[in-house]
Motif scaffolding. Structure first.
Motif, PDB file in Angstrom:
ATOM      1  N   ILE A 100       0.847  -1.199   0.000  1.00  0.00           N
ATOM      2  CA  ILE A 100       0.000   0.000   0.000  1.00  0.00           C
ATOM      3  C   ILE A 100       0.879   1.245   0.000  1.00  0.00           C
ATOM      4  O   ILE A 100       0.672   2.179  -0.779  1.00  0.00           O
ATOM      5  CB  ILE A 100      -0.940  -0.010   1.223  1.00  0.00           C
ATOM      6  CG1 ILE A 100      -1.985  -1.114   1.066  1.00  0.00           C
ATOM      7  CG2 ILE A 100      -1.610   1.351   1.407  1.00  0.00           C
ATOM      8  CD1 ILE A 100      -2.791  -1.387   2.314  1.00  0.00           C
ATOM      9  N   VAL A 101       1.873   1.258   0.882  1.00  0.00           N
ATOM     10  CA  VAL A 101       2.785   2.401   0.977  1.00  0.00           C
ATOM     11  C   VAL A 101       3.523   2.624  -0.342  1.00  0.00           C
ATOM     12  O   VAL A 101       3.698   3.761  -0.793  1.00  0.00           O
ATOM     13  CB  VAL A 101       3.786   2.193   2.125  1.00  0.00           C
ATOM     14  CG1 VAL A 101       4.853   3.276   2.126  1.00  0.00           C
ATOM     15  CG2 VAL A 101       3.059   2.156   3.472  1.00  0.00           C
ATOM     16  N   ASN A 102       3.940   1.542  -0.982  1.00  0.00           N
ATOM     17  CA  ASN A 102       4.751   1.629  -2.195  1.00  0.00           C
ATOM     18  C   ASN A 102       3.937   1.749  -3.473  1.00  0.00           C
ATOM     19  O   ASN A 102       4.517   1.926  -4.551  1.00  0.00           O
ATOM     20  CB  ASN A 102       5.666   0.405  -2.291  1.00  0.00           C
ATOM     21  CG  ASN A 102       6.704   0.379  -1.180  1.00  0.00           C
ATOM     22  OD1 ASN A 102       7.154   1.413  -0.701  1.00  0.00           O
ATOM     23  ND2 ASN A 102       7.078  -0.821  -0.741  1.00  0.00           N
ATOM     24  N   LEU A 103       2.630   1.654  -3.390  1.00  0.00           N
ATOM     25  CA  LEU A 103       1.805   1.796  -4.587  1.00  0.00           C
ATOM     26  C   LEU A 103       2.051   3.180  -5.192  1.00  0.00           C
ATOM     27  O   LEU A 103       2.173   4.165  -4.461  1.00  0.00           O
ATOM     28  CB  LEU A 103       0.324   1.633  -4.216  1.00  0.00           C
ATOM     29  CG  LEU A 103      -0.591   1.026  -5.275  1.00  0.00           C
ATOM     30  CD1 LEU A 103      -0.176  -0.394  -5.617  1.00  0.00           C
ATOM     31  CD2 LEU A 103      -2.036   1.048  -4.789  1.00  0.00           C
ATOM     32  N   PRO A 104       2.137   3.298  -6.509  1.00  0.00           N
ATOM     33  CA  PRO A 104       2.501   4.585  -7.111  1.00  0.00           C
ATOM     34  C   PRO A 104       1.403   5.639  -7.084  1.00  0.00           C
ATOM     35  O   PRO A 104       1.639   6.787  -7.461  1.00  0.00           O
ATOM     36  CB  PRO A 104       2.858   4.207  -8.553  1.00  0.00           C
ATOM     37  CG  PRO A 104       2.135   2.939  -8.815  1.00  0.00           C
ATOM     38  CD  PRO A 104       2.092   2.213  -7.501  1.00  0.00           C
ATOM     39  N   VAL A 105       0.200   5.277  -6.639  1.00  0.00           N
ATOM     40  CA  VAL A 105      -0.916   6.234  -6.583  1.00  0.00           C
ATOM     41  C   VAL A 105      -1.431   6.325  -5.147  1.00  0.00           C
ATOM     42  O   VAL A 105      -1.203   5.427  -4.333  1.00  0.00           O
ATOM     43  CB  VAL A 105      -2.064   5.808  -7.526  1.00  0.00           C
ATOM     44  CG1 VAL A 105      -1.607   5.865  -8.978  1.00  0.00           C
ATOM     45  CG2 VAL A 105      -2.593   4.420  -7.171  1.00  0.00           C
ATOM     46  N   PRO A 106      -2.124   7.411  -4.809  1.00  0.00           N
ATOM     47  CA  PRO A 106      -2.653   7.554  -3.445  1.00  0.00           C
ATOM     48  C   PRO A 106      -3.653   6.457  -3.092  1.00  0.00           C
ATOM     49  O   PRO A 106      -4.449   6.024  -3.925  1.00  0.00           O
ATOM     50  CB  PRO A 106      -3.342   8.924  -3.479  1.00  0.00           C
ATOM     51  CG  PRO A 106      -2.697   9.658  -4.608  1.00  0.00           C
ATOM     52  CD  PRO A 106      -2.375   8.611  -5.628  1.00  0.00           C
ATOM     53  N   VAL A 107      -3.587   6.037  -1.831  1.00  0.00           N
ATOM     54  CA  VAL A 107      -4.514   5.039  -1.303  1.00  0.00           C
ATOM     55  C   VAL A 107      -5.286   5.677  -0.151  1.00  0.00           C
ATOM     56  O   VAL A 107      -4.690   6.241   0.770  1.00  0.00           O
ATOM     57  CB  VAL A 107      -3.787   3.779  -0.819  1.00  0.00           C
ATOM     58  CG1 VAL A 107      -4.795   2.731  -0.328  1.00  0.00           C
ATOM     59  CG2 VAL A 107      -2.904   3.202  -1.914  1.00  0.00           C
ATOM     60  N   ILE A 108      -6.607   5.580  -0.208  1.00  0.00           N
ATOM     61  CA  ILE A 108      -7.492   6.211   0.777  1.00  0.00           C
ATOM     62  C   ILE A 108      -8.228   5.133   1.555  1.00  0.00           C
ATOM     63  O   ILE A 108      -8.875   4.263   0.959  1.00  0.00           O
ATOM     64  CB  ILE A 108      -8.528   7.117   0.078  1.00  0.00           C
ATOM     65  CG1 ILE A 108      -7.834   8.164  -0.802  1.00  0.00           C
ATOM     66  CG2 ILE A 108      -9.456   7.777   1.098  1.00  0.00           C
ATOM     67  CD1 ILE A 108      -8.772   8.805  -1.826  1.00  0.00           C
ATOM     68  N   ALA A 109      -8.152   5.174   2.867  1.00  0.00           N
ATOM     69  CA  ALA A 109      -8.973   4.291   3.697  1.00  0.00           C
ATOM     70  C   ALA A 109     -10.327   4.960   3.925  1.00  0.00           C
ATOM     71  O   ALA A 109     -10.388   6.138   4.308  1.00  0.00           O
ATOM     72  CB  ALA A 109      -8.293   4.031   5.041  1.00  0.00           C
ATOM     73  N   LYS A 110     -11.390   4.221   3.668  1.00  0.00           N
ATOM     74  CA  LYS A 110     -12.757   4.708   3.905  1.00  0.00           C
ATOM     75  C   LYS A 110     -13.291   3.944   5.114  1.00  0.00           C
ATOM     76  O   LYS A 110     -13.616   2.758   5.009  1.00  0.00           O
ATOM     77  CB  LYS A 110     -13.618   4.454   2.663  1.00  0.00           C
ATOM     78  CG  LYS A 110     -15.075   4.835   2.799  1.00  0.00           C
ATOM     79  CD  LYS A 110     -15.825   4.442   1.532  1.00  0.00           C
ATOM     80  CE  LYS A 110     -17.311   4.666   1.653  1.00  0.00           C
ATOM     81  NZ  LYS A 110     -18.030   4.191   0.452  1.00  0.00           N
TER      82      LYS A 110
END
Length: 266
Positions: A100-110
């Motif tokens: 998740i941290v290394n994914l190249p796009v933003p990750v949002i927790a809902k």
């Protein structure tokens, strides 16, 4: 919008793709979306697929039912009482969190309902977190004789050390507003506005240059590990490279000409 479960025998993770936004929904509501081996495997598969897909602009991690995530599946853990099993399980979970941290796009927790132990770790691992006001957060392994060591890694990188350690040694639940004030979540909204708030945030991200967003996520994480001098040197180089991108030229020209930019990067 295309909605389809990943290929798992329990359909424990659902994926929706819509205009560059990928929504991954934990789908074990009866188990409060506990992170079983199957869930972790499905998450890892999804993250690996997303990482190589330049069409994706951002990712939302959501959950079905009343809870966001109750952490690891304790029944499954107790059914496999060996240190080798536990080391493999925690390594698998750590790989997902780092993915998740290394994914190249933003990750949002809902986040709705409770996010406990590895569920709280999941929130902390995301770049942004939008929480319903009724949501609660805890790293409560201590209550069953287990210090939340791996969740502590993500938690302590989000909130001040004394607040993190207090949560870790007491197992105390904190409210969404406390999570906001400590930096665990980025936004708190009334429960009825959670869907709209996440949609607004994903729309904002998708309206920006994909080159700038991907550049920014990678740069932001990397510079946090550096000294101040190293960080400025690194950031200056990254910014100079970003200036050479077609999107930067288009964005600046559009600003000068008082028009909307037309992004071309991926």
């Amino acid at each position: 919008m295309d909605t389809s479960p990943l290929a798992t025998h329990e359909d424990v993770l659902l994926r929706e793709d819509d205009g560059g936004v990928v929504v991954l929904t934990l789908n074990r509501p009866a188990q409060f979306n506990a992170l079983s081996e199957e869930v972790l495997s499905a998450l890892q598969t999804a993250l690996d697929e997303i990482a190589s897909d330049e069409r994706v602009r951002c990712v939302v991690i959501a959950a079905a039912g009343r809870a966001f995530c109750a952490g690891h599946d304790l029944k499954q853990m107790r059914a496999n009482p060996s240190q080798d099993y536990y080391e493999t399980l925690f390594a698998k979970c750590s790989r997902v969190m780092q993915g998740i941290v290394n994914l190249p796009v933003p990750v949002i927790a809902k986040v709705q309902g409770m996010a406990t132990a590895a569920g709280c770790q999941l929130v902390a691992s995301c770049d942004l977190a939008v929480a319903a006001r009724s949501a609660t957060f805890a790293v409560s392994g201590i209550n069953v004789g287990l210090f939340c060591s791996t969740p502590a890694v993500a938690l302590s990188r989000n909130i001040p050390p004394k607040r993190a350690f207090d949560m870790l040694v007491t197992g105390r639940f904190i409210s969404a507003d406390e999570a906001l004030s400590s930096g665990l979540v980025s936004t708190v909204v009334p429960d009825a506005e959670l869907n709209a708030a996440v949609a607004t945030l994903t729309d904002e991200i998708c309206s920006k240059s994909p080159v700038a967003i991907r550049t920014g996520k990678a740069m932001f994480g990397q510079q946090r590990t550096m000294s101040l001098e190293e960080a400025y040197r690194y950031a200056g180089n990254i910014m100079a490279c970003n200036m050479m991108a077609e999107d930067a030229a288009e964005g600046i020209d559009a600003f000068i000409e008082r028009r909307k930019p037309i992004w071309k990067g991926h």
